[in-house]
Motif scaffolding. Structure first.
Motif, PDB file in Angstrom:
ATOM      1  N   LEU A 190     -26.929 -74.532   7.838  1.00  0.00           N
ATOM      2  CA  LEU A 190     -25.618 -74.773   7.228  1.00  0.00           C
ATOM      3  C   LEU A 190     -25.163 -73.571   6.403  1.00  0.00           C
ATOM      4  N   ASP A 191     -23.889 -73.581   6.064  1.00  0.00           N
ATOM      5  CA  ASP A 191     -23.316 -72.598   5.125  1.00  0.00           C
ATOM      6  C   ASP A 191     -23.406 -71.155   5.620  1.00  0.00           C
ATOM      7  N   GLN A 192     -23.454 -70.982   6.934  1.00  0.00           N
ATOM      8  CA  GLN A 192     -23.490 -69.614   7.450  1.00  0.00           C
ATOM      9  C   GLN A 192     -22.061 -69.105   7.654  1.00  0.00           C
ATOM     10  N   PRO A 193     -21.869 -67.809   7.441  1.00  0.00           N
ATOM     11  CA  PRO A 193     -20.548 -67.229   7.707  1.00  0.00           C
ATOM     12  C   PRO A 193     -20.317 -67.117   9.211  1.00  0.00           C
ATOM     13  N   THR A 207     -30.932 -71.243   6.636  1.00  0.00           N
ATOM     14  CA  THR A 207     -30.589 -72.637   6.941  1.00  0.00           C
ATOM     15  C   THR A 207     -29.489 -72.709   7.994  1.00  0.00           C
TER      16      THR A 207
END
Ligand SMILES: *Cc1c(COP(=O)(O)O)cnc(C)c1O
Length: 353
Positions: free
Chosen positions: A4-7, A2
């Protein structure tokens, strides 16, 4: 994955992206990943090399070359322009004459012109520059993927690429290869961008030449990962195979267009495999309806004068070209079959005729 929410990007990821870009450019030079679309990288390069006292020979065969020259001039360089009318590529002869006349320290050129469907003979021009000891800068944003860009073999000092054309990738980060000689020239320019988003040397000094345990700033991780994927996919298919698809798409488009009675925008050979531009035969022709698909209209000074068939990236396919030809035939009100057949024939023997 996704969006979003990627490091944040890890140092190993940035190193891998640089390695992939080096492979795509066939070079051992440093690669700097610039945090913006290719136009930002080009501005950074122009302001880095365009030092006061430097005579720069700038080839202008389209809008990107023109702005590159403006930036070098703003940075203080004496810019000598070798220009075409945007409907032709530059000749090796014209560049040779300008080199003899002006003894430039650097030569800058756009490889493929996506806006006008021309490809400049960069391999030959780079050979001339190399023989004369001139630093070469190539905007390969539109050519990478569509045709060979051989940085080391051709002796190109700085090459700029992005993912958004034939690599079918993202537009938001770009890659610049820099030769040792180009670094020397940039270091010798006291006005080169430093402490700036346009700076190549900031990245070199704070990342490339460090132990690479820490990435300065916050590089665009979505775009960087997308460019990594685009390069991985391209290198897995093989750049020669992608080049071949683009050559076939170009040949198919030219053949189909001829069957429709349309002629290339470019007045001489040197058609770009990335995009085919066709002349609008008379004022108002091809104006009706929404052509759509991979067909687009000219921008700026090219409005109403040419149309482009963007058989680029994943659209470098016979299906996409034939769809474009159907749209053109419908707009012109002419028979479709001859164009569709001519395209298929040319696709199957791109260098046949
Ligand atoms: C598309 C393109 C660029 C990059 O322009 P962006 O505005 O960053 O997409 C640069 N040079 C050439 C020749 C191009 O075709």
């Amino acid at each position: 994955m996704t969006l979003l929410d990627q490091p944040p990007l890890a140092p190993t990821e940035l190193t891998r992206l640089e390695d992939l870009a080096r492979d795509a450019l066939a070079t051992t030079h440093d690669v700097i990943i610039m945090q913006g679309e290719a136009i930002l990288a080009l501005e950074g390069v122009a302001r880095s090399v365009g030092a006061s006292g430097v005579v720069a020979l700038n080839v202008v065969t389209g809008p990107y070359g023109a702005i590159f020259g403006d930036w070098m001039a703003q940075a203080g360089a004496t810019v000598v322009t070798v220009a075409s009318e945007f409907d032709s590529i530059v000749t090796v002869d014209a560049v040779a004459k300008a080199i003899a006349q002006h003894s430039p320290a650097l030569l800058s050129i756009v490889h493929a012109e996506a806006a006008t469907g021309g490809t400049n003979p960069v391999a030959q021009i780079a050979a001339l520059a190399r023989a004369a000891g001139i630093m070469t800068i190539v905007d390969a944003v539109a050519s990478i993927g569509a045709e060979p860009v051989l940085v080391d073999e051709w002796g190109i000092d700085i090459a700029v690429i992005g993912g958004q054309k034939s690599l079918a990738g993202p537009a938001g980060v770009s890659a610049v290869s820099v030769s040792p000689r180009a670094w020397d020239a940039i270091d010798a320019n006291p006005q080169a961008p430093r402490g700036s988003s346009l700076s190549l040397t900031d990245w070199r000094d704070n990342w490339t030449r460090t132990d690479r345990s820490f990435i300065p700033g916050m590089p665009a991780w979505l775009e960087s990962r997308a460019l990594t994927e685009a390069l991985e996919r391209a290198l897995a298919e093989g750049l020669p195979a992608i080049n071949d698809r683009h050559a076939r798409a170009s040949a198919a488009t030219l053949a189909g267009a001829a069957a429709l009675g349309l002629v290339p925008w470019q007045t001489s050979v040197g058609y770009a495999p990335v995009v085919t531009a066709l002349r609008i035969p008379e004022p108002g022709a091809l104006a009706g309806g929404d052509l759509g698909g991979i067909v687009s209209r000219g921008n700026g000074m090219l409005v109403g004068r040419l149309i482009r068939i963007n058989h680029t990236g994943q659209a470098a396919s016979l299906e996409a070209v034939q769809d474009a030809l159907l749209r053109l035939a419908a707009s012109l009100g002419v028979e479709t079959d001859p164009a569709v057949r001519a395209a298929a024939t040319a696709w199957n023997s791109p260098r046949g005729a």
